[in-house]
Design a protein around this motif. Structure first.
Motif, short mmCIF file in Angstrom:
data_model
loop_
_atom_site.label_atom_id
_atom_site.label_comp_id
_atom_site.label_asym_id
_atom_site.label_seq_id
_atom_site.Cartn_x
_atom_site.Cartn_y
_atom_site.Cartn_z
N LYS A 44 13.00 100.39 57.32
CA LYS A 44 11.92 100.96 56.51
C LYS A 44 12.33 102.23 55.77
O LYS A 44 11.83 102.51 54.68
N LEU A 45 13.23 103.01 56.37
CA LEU A 45 13.64 104.28 55.76
C LEU A 45 14.69 104.11 54.66
O LEU A 45 14.73 104.89 53.71
N THR A 46 15.54 103.11 54.79
CA THR A 46 16.67 102.95 53.87
C THR A 46 16.27 102.98 52.39
O THR A 46 16.90 103.68 51.60
N PRO A 47 15.22 102.27 51.97
CA PRO A 47 14.85 102.30 50.55
C PRO A 47 14.43 103.68 50.04
O PRO A 47 14.36 103.89 48.83
N HIS A 48 14.17 104.62 50.94
CA HIS A 48 13.73 105.96 50.55
C HIS A 48 14.88 106.96 50.52
O HIS A 48 14.64 108.16 50.33
N THR A 57 14.98 95.91 50.17
CA THR A 57 14.74 96.23 51.57
C THR A 57 15.75 95.47 52.44
O THR A 57 15.91 94.26 52.28
N PRO A 58 16.44 96.17 53.34
CA PRO A 58 17.43 95.50 54.20
C PRO A 58 16.79 94.43 55.10
O PRO A 58 15.63 94.54 55.48
N ILE A 59 17.60 93.44 55.42
CA ILE A 59 17.16 92.42 56.38
C ILE A 59 18.03 92.53 57.62
O ILE A 59 19.21 92.87 57.55
N LEU A 60 17.42 92.28 58.77
CA LEU A 60 18.15 92.29 60.03
C LEU A 60 19.03 91.05 60.07
O LEU A 60 18.55 89.94 59.85
N LYS A 61 20.30 91.23 60.37
CA LYS A 61 21.22 90.11 60.40
C LYS A 61 21.55 89.67 61.82
O LYS A 61 21.45 88.52 62.16
N LEU A 71 22.32 95.38 59.51
CA LEU A 71 21.37 95.09 58.45
C LEU A 71 22.15 94.93 57.15
O LEU A 71 23.21 95.54 57.00
N GLU A 72 21.62 94.15 56.24
CA GLU A 72 22.27 93.95 54.94
C GLU A 72 21.21 93.93 53.85
O GLU A 72 20.06 93.55 54.09
N LYS A 76 19.40 95.97 43.61
CA LYS A 76 18.32 95.38 42.83
C LYS A 76 18.85 94.51 41.69
O LYS A 76 18.22 93.54 41.31
N ASP A 77 20.05 94.85 41.19
CA ASP A 77 20.66 94.02 40.15
C ASP A 77 21.54 92.90 40.75
O ASP A 77 22.18 92.16 40.02
N LYS A 78 21.59 92.84 42.07
CA LYS A 78 22.32 91.82 42.83
C LYS A 78 23.84 91.86 42.61
O LYS A 78 24.54 90.89 42.84
N ARG A 79 24.37 93.02 42.23
CA ARG A 79 25.82 93.16 42.00
C ARG A 79 26.54 93.84 43.16
O ARG A 79 27.76 93.79 43.23
N GLU A 80 25.80 94.49 44.04
CA GLU A 80 26.40 95.20 45.17
C GLU A 80 25.69 94.82 46.46
O GLU A 80 24.53 94.44 46.44
N SER A 81 26.40 94.98 47.56
CA SER A 81 25.82 94.77 48.89
C SER A 81 25.90 96.07 49.67
O SER A 81 26.85 96.84 49.51
N LEU A 82 24.92 96.29 50.51
CA LEU A 82 24.91 97.44 51.41
C LEU A 82 24.86 96.90 52.83
O LEU A 82 24.00 96.08 53.16
N TYR A 83 25.81 97.32 53.66
CA TYR A 83 25.88 96.91 55.05
C TYR A 83 25.59 98.13 55.91
O TYR A 83 26.18 99.18 55.72
#
Length: 95
Positions: A44-48, A57-61, A71-72, A76-83
Motif C-alpha cells: 500500500k505504501l509503495t505507490p506513495h 500497485t505491487p502484487i504479492l508474488k 512483491l513485483e 505505468k508505461d509497462k517498460r520497467e519492473s520493480l522487485y
C-alpha cells in the motif's frame, strides 16, 4: 503532543515509536503472519514513494527462501519492473 493538520501521528514521530506501534499490532501474530501483514503495508505504501509513484500497485508474488515476501510491479508505461523484498525485521540488527 498537540495535533494539527501538518503534524504526523505520534507513532510516526520516531523510529522507536513506529517499531513500538508495529509490535503492538503484530504481537499476537506468528512470524509468517507478521511478514504477510507487513508485506500488505509495503504494497500500500509503495505507490506513495518517489520511485513507486511511477509503478502500478505491487502484487504479492511469493514467500522467498529467507522468509521475506517478494512483491513485483510494472511501471505505468509497462517498460520497467520493480522487485521488492519486504522484511519486517532483520535478525540481530539494531536500528
Amino acid at each position: 503532543m498537540q495535533k494539527n493538520e501538518d503534524q504526523l501521528p505520534d507513532f510516526l514521530q520516531s523510529y522507536g515509536s513506529l517499531l513500538s506501534h508495529f509490535n503492538n499490532h503484530f504481537s499476537s501474530l506468528n512470524s509468517y503472519e507478521r511478514g504477510a501483514s507487513f508485506a500488505q503495508l509495503v504494497r500500500k505504501l509503495t505507490p506513495h514513494t518517489t520511485i513507486g509513484e511511477r509503478f502500478q500497485t505491487p502484487i504479492l508474488k511469493q514467500h522467498s527462501h529467507d522468509k521475506g515476501v517478494d512483491l513485483e510491479c510494472l511501471s505505468k508505461d509497462k517498460r520497467e519492473s520493480l522487485y521488492i523484498q519486504s522484511k519486517y525485521t532483520i535478525k540481530d540488527r539494531q536500528f
